[in-house]
Design an enzyme around this catalytic site. Sequence first.
Site, PDB file in Angstrom:
ATOM      1  N   HIS A  41       0.830  -1.217   0.000  1.00 39.91           N
ATOM      2  CA  HIS A  41       0.000   0.000   0.000  1.00 39.91           C
ATOM      3  C   HIS A  41       0.868   1.273   0.000  1.00 39.91           C
ATOM      4  O   HIS A  41       2.053   1.207  -0.279  1.00 39.91           O
ATOM      5  CB  HIS A  41      -1.007  -0.055   1.145  1.00 39.91           C
ATOM      6  CG  HIS A  41      -1.725  -1.369   1.194  1.00 39.91           C
ATOM      7  ND1 HIS A  41      -2.797  -1.690   0.386  1.00 39.91           N
ATOM      8  CD2 HIS A  41      -1.455  -2.507   1.904  1.00 39.91           C
ATOM      9  CE1 HIS A  41      -3.181  -2.940   0.614  1.00 39.91           C
ATOM     10  NE2 HIS A  41      -2.383  -3.468   1.537  1.00 39.91           N
ATOM     11  N   GLU A  68      -2.222   0.482   7.665  1.00 43.06           N
ATOM     12  CA  GLU A  68      -1.338  -0.604   7.228  1.00 43.06           C
ATOM     13  C   GLU A  68      -0.125  -0.054   6.481  1.00 43.06           C
ATOM     14  O   GLU A  68       1.003  -0.510   6.678  1.00 43.06           O
ATOM     15  CB  GLU A  68      -2.108  -1.581   6.328  1.00 43.06           C
ATOM     16  CG  GLU A  68      -1.236  -2.706   5.768  1.00 43.06           C
ATOM     17  CD  GLU A  68      -2.001  -3.660   4.869  1.00 43.06           C
ATOM     18  OE1 GLU A  68      -3.220  -3.482   4.688  1.00 43.06           O
ATOM     19  OE2 GLU A  68      -1.362  -4.591   4.338  1.00 43.06           O
ATOM     20  N   GLU A  95       2.056 -11.641   5.723  1.00 36.30           N
ATOM     21  CA  GLU A  95       0.972 -10.927   6.407  1.00 36.30           C
ATOM     22  C   GLU A  95       1.338 -10.939   7.889  1.00 36.30           C
ATOM     23  O   GLU A  95       1.168 -11.937   8.586  1.00 36.30           O
ATOM     24  CB  GLU A  95      -0.379 -11.620   6.178  1.00 36.30           C
ATOM     25  CG  GLU A  95      -0.930 -11.456   4.772  1.00 36.30           C
ATOM     26  CD  GLU A  95      -1.617 -10.098   4.527  1.00 36.30           C
ATOM     27  OE1 GLU A  95      -1.628  -9.248   5.453  1.00 36.30           O
ATOM     28  OE2 GLU A  95      -2.124  -9.907   3.406  1.00 36.30           O
TER      29      GLU A  95
HETATM   30 ZN    ZN Z   1      -2.197  -5.281   2.540  1.00 41.31          ZN
END
Ligand code: ZN
Length: 240
Positions: free
Chosen positions: A9, A23, A143
């Site tokens: 992102h 994030e 993640e």
């Molecule tokens: Zn992400």
Amino acid sequence: MLVCLDPGHGGSDPGATYGTLYEKTLTLALVLALGRRLVDTYSVDVMYTRQDDRFVGLSERARIANDARANFFLSIHINAGGGEGYEDYIYPGTEKGATGRIRDVLHDYIAHFLQKLGVADRGKKEADFAVLRETVMDAVLLEVLFIDSAKDRALLVSPEFQDQFAAAAAAGLADALQLPLRGTPTPAPTPAPTSSPGPEVLYRVQVGAFHDRQRADALAAELRQKGYPAIVLPESVAGH
Ligand SMILES: [Zn+2]
């Protein structure tokens, strides 16, 4: 060895959010800590798809790594959606090859570090993510914990945790990619029979040549399904 680090992102795309925590901010902090740790400790070159708060499209991220001929691509994201813990991803069908071996080693280092902090290991997974599909080198996507878990979030925002995570991930990458420690003399290269190719050489593997475009496209599609970044190139056969 050139490693491309990809903080998920950025810019107009905040990724997952929790209140005013984004994030995109956490992925950048983790990636920059990892990059510093890698170049400080190991003999490796590190590049980034972004090093500040800007938007970079998914295909553009892959193109940046492909154009630079990076040897390995590591994307870092933060999870969301009501769970907690750590998981990582490779492109479907690549678990038996080099990508799978690198991910296995990296996963062991990170999961072992997180286990000491009581963080759940959600396992080794596969997904058809654009940055895994479109990068031509081995690629893994992490993640790292959940932004919407209070327990995970307390770790994520801690600079100490960020540094420790970076150290664990760097050690895992060093093991998986055989990175020598900084200052270690590199072993003498095996003499090449002809002129020695530099790191810029790219070897292509051809798997078929057809007069019929449909047959070429069909084989390329089959290879892509198996996880190979196959492309069809027209070539003149004048003289035949
Ligand atoms: Zn992400």
